[in-house]
Design a protein around this motif. Structure first.
Motif, short mmCIF file in Angstrom:
data_model
loop_
_atom_site.label_atom_id
_atom_site.label_comp_id
_atom_site.label_asym_id
_atom_site.label_seq_id
_atom_site.Cartn_x
_atom_site.Cartn_y
_atom_site.Cartn_z
N ALA A 177 29.39 -35.94 29.23
CA ALA A 177 28.52 -36.43 30.31
C ALA A 177 27.56 -35.34 30.77
O ALA A 177 26.35 -35.59 30.98
CB ALA A 177 29.37 -36.92 31.48
N SER A 178 28.06 -34.13 30.92
CA SER A 178 27.20 -33.01 31.33
C SER A 178 26.10 -32.75 30.31
O SER A 178 24.95 -32.46 30.65
CB SER A 178 28.04 -31.74 31.53
OG SER A 178 29.00 -31.94 32.54
N THR A 179 26.45 -32.84 29.05
CA THR A 179 25.46 -32.64 27.98
C THR A 179 24.36 -33.69 28.04
O THR A 179 23.17 -33.38 27.91
CB THR A 179 26.15 -32.68 26.61
OG1 THR A 179 27.17 -31.68 26.56
CG2 THR A 179 25.13 -32.43 25.49
N TYR A 180 24.79 -34.95 28.25
CA TYR A 180 23.80 -36.03 28.35
C TYR A 180 22.84 -35.79 29.53
O TYR A 180 21.63 -35.97 29.41
CB TYR A 180 24.50 -37.37 28.52
CG TYR A 180 25.13 -37.91 27.26
CD1 TYR A 180 24.60 -37.59 26.01
CD2 TYR A 180 26.25 -38.75 27.31
CE1 TYR A 180 25.17 -38.08 24.84
CE2 TYR A 180 26.83 -39.25 26.15
CZ TYR A 180 26.29 -38.90 24.91
OH TYR A 180 26.84 -39.39 23.77
N VAL A 181 23.39 -35.42 30.68
CA VAL A 181 22.57 -35.15 31.87
C VAL A 181 21.59 -34.00 31.60
O VAL A 181 20.40 -34.06 31.95
CB VAL A 181 23.45 -34.83 33.08
CG1 VAL A 181 22.59 -34.32 34.25
CG2 VAL A 181 24.25 -36.05 33.50
N PHE A 182 22.10 -32.95 30.98
CA PHE A 182 21.25 -31.80 30.68
C PHE A 182 20.06 -32.19 29.80
O PHE A 182 18.92 -31.85 30.09
CB PHE A 182 22.09 -30.72 29.99
CG PHE A 182 21.27 -29.56 29.49
CD1 PHE A 182 20.79 -28.59 30.36
CD2 PHE A 182 20.96 -29.44 28.13
CE1 PHE A 182 20.03 -27.54 29.89
CE2 PHE A 182 20.20 -28.39 27.66
CZ PHE A 182 19.74 -27.43 28.55
N PHE A 183 20.38 -32.91 28.71
CA PHE A 183 19.30 -33.30 27.81
C PHE A 183 18.33 -34.28 28.47
O PHE A 183 17.13 -34.25 28.22
CB PHE A 183 19.88 -33.91 26.52
CG PHE A 183 20.31 -32.89 25.53
CD1 PHE A 183 19.39 -32.11 24.86
CD2 PHE A 183 21.66 -32.67 25.26
CE1 PHE A 183 19.77 -31.16 23.94
CE2 PHE A 183 22.07 -31.71 24.35
CZ PHE A 183 21.13 -30.95 23.68
N LEU A 184 18.85 -35.15 29.35
CA LEU A 184 17.97 -36.08 30.07
C LEU A 184 17.01 -35.34 30.99
O LEU A 184 15.81 -35.65 31.05
CB LEU A 184 18.83 -37.06 30.88
CG LEU A 184 18.06 -38.16 31.64
CD1 LEU A 184 17.29 -39.04 30.65
CD2 LEU A 184 19.02 -39.01 32.47
N VAL A 185 17.55 -34.33 31.69
CA VAL A 185 16.69 -33.51 32.56
C VAL A 185 15.63 -32.78 31.75
O VAL A 185 14.45 -32.73 32.13
CB VAL A 185 17.55 -32.51 33.37
CG1 VAL A 185 16.65 -31.50 34.09
CG2 VAL A 185 18.43 -33.24 34.37
N VAL A 186 16.05 -32.22 30.61
CA VAL A 186 15.11 -31.50 29.74
C VAL A 186 14.01 -32.44 29.25
O VAL A 186 12.82 -32.09 29.25
CB VAL A 186 15.84 -30.87 28.54
CG1 VAL A 186 14.84 -30.34 27.52
CG2 VAL A 186 16.75 -29.75 29.03
N ILE A 187 14.39 -33.66 28.87
CA ILE A 187 13.41 -34.63 28.36
C ILE A 187 12.42 -35.02 29.45
O ILE A 187 11.20 -35.06 29.24
CB ILE A 187 14.13 -35.87 27.79
CG1 ILE A 187 14.88 -35.51 26.50
CG2 ILE A 187 13.12 -36.99 27.52
CD1 ILE A 187 15.80 -36.61 26.01
#
Length: 425
Positions: A60-70
């Motif tokens: 979940a943390s990884t998904y959030v991180f990549f979403l923020v980056v995108i």
């Protein structure tokens, strides 16, 4: 049974196996083992479930991180495109926006703010940084073969559009030409604002609407016009002050820059000697320019100017007996020069202006008209300042352009009958 079988070691635990040869099991040992099993089972279950929970949280943390980056990347990309669009005008429209600068701007940041306020750029902070960087790195610029000095942004009216890009809009406000192509134009003495404007537009020097707006509203520092305000009764504020001469213009030059060429030339040609002489006569330079414009239109040649000037001065000095100048050129100015140039959206009609300009014998205008009727040359200005010393109050021309003057009305009528009987005086 051997006694040795029952010996205890120092710890009190029988080292002998808890099961006999027949595999009998002591109940005390069974209970102990059961306790071990029951106590260790939950811990083992926890150890088995913990990695699953940690793994879920990590994903979940990884998904959030990549979403923020995108999201950040997209936002930065959009901002970058907007910034480059302001500078390079990649997708800008060519719709014109009128910008009026009442007084010169010397700060580049203020000029960029003005563009942003008028919707011509979106990323003004980036544009300020870009313009400053370019100014520091490039310095004075060469564009289309022309060298541009570093100067402020001139007062005037500008027609700008996003297609020009940031640099193009800023340079336009500096009065720099849009192209390197030049045109040389001559404006004879006696040309009116309407005629000058039409000639400039016909030769693609600048836009007519921009020219007229600069003429009407832009403040200039030149001494002749620095206090000249627009008046309701005057069709063109700078009529009389666009000095006739031959000029070089750039095609696509700003209206403000064009008008400044006329004004600076006139300001240089009309010296302190002219101003001092006007005061000696009891007139302002504005009044002298007005008198000179009438002389310019009435005289058939420079040789006639000072004699005609004497008639005008004599009438202005005796308004009780001669309230009107008796000149038809002032009403001709409105009917023949101003009226054809009035747009359907003009605030006033030709008849409105005639009330302030008609100075023939039947008019109600006392003395000078509301303003100059053309742009006089230096000879007419000199004649207005240095009229011949005569007792003449009347003048007329015959069909060949010869000038006749008279002291009295009866003398005037006699000369008309003798030299120009076809005139309707």
């Amino acid at each position: 049974m051997n006694n040795d079988d029952f010996k205890l070691d120092e710890t009190g635990i029988n080292p002998v196996a808890t099961a006999n040869e027949k595999n009998d099991v002591y109940f005390s040992n069974v209970e102990a083992d059961t306790d071990k099993i029951s106590s260790s089972a939950p811990a083992e279950a926890v150890r088995k479930n913990a990695p699953r929970q940690q793994k879920s949280k990590g994903v979940a943390s990884t998904y959030v991180f990549f979403l923020v980056v995108i999201v950040l990347s997209m936002a930065l990309s959009i901002y970058a495109v907007m910034c480059m669009n302001d500078v390079l005008a990649i997708t800008k429209t060519s719709s014109n926006v009128t910008i009026s600068i009442s007084e010169q701007i010397n700060d580049m940041n203020e000029a960029v703010d003005l563009l942003a306020d008028n919707g011509l750029i979106k990323c003004k902070n980036f544009c300020k940084l870009f313009a400053k960087f370019r100014e520091e790195q490039v310095g004075p610029q060469y564009r289309n073969g022309i060298y541009y000095e570093d100067k402020g942004y001139e007062a005037g009216v500008y027609y700008l559009n996003g297609k020009m890009g940031l640099e193009g809009m800023l340079q336009t406000m500096q009065g720099n030409a849009a192209t390197a192509e030049t045109v040389t134009l001559t404006f004879p003495e006696g040309y009116t604002v309407a005629e000058i404007t039409d000639k400039l537009v016909a030769n693609e020097v600048c836009d007519k609407a921009a020219l007229l707006q600069v003429i009407e509203s832009t403040e200039f520092s030149y001494s002749l016009v620095n206090s000249l305000k627009a008046k309701e009764e005057v069709p063109y504020r700078l009529e009389g002050y666009l000095f006739p001469d031959t000029y070089d213009f750039y095609v696509g030059e700003s209206a403000s820059s064009v008008v400044k060429k006329f004004l600076s030339n006139g300001d240089a040609k009309i010296t302190e000697k002219h101003r001092t002489r006007a005061k000696e006569l009891g007139y302002s330079m504005d009044e002298i320019i007005c008198i000179a414009s009438i002389i310019q239109m009435e005289a058939g040649s420079e040789a006639q100017m000072k004699e005609i000037s004497s008639v005008i001065h004599n009438r202005l000095s005796d308004k009780t007996n001669f309230p009107s100048l008796g000149c038809e050129s002032t009403s001709d100015y409105i009917n023949n020069k101003v009226a054809p140039s009035l747009a359907s959206t003009s605030a006033h009609t030709a008849d409105y202006y005639l009330k302030f300009y008609s100075t023939d014998s039947t008019s109600t205008v006392v003395g000078l008209p509301a303003g100059p009727i053309c742009n006089p040359g230096i000879a007419a200005i000199d004649a207005a300042l240095y009229p011949d010393d005569t007792d003449y109050y009347y003048f007329f021309h015959d069909s060949k352009g010869n000038l006749y003057c008279a002291k009295t009305y009866s003398e005037f009528k006699d000369k008309v009958q003798a030299y120009a009987p076809y005139l309707s005086y």
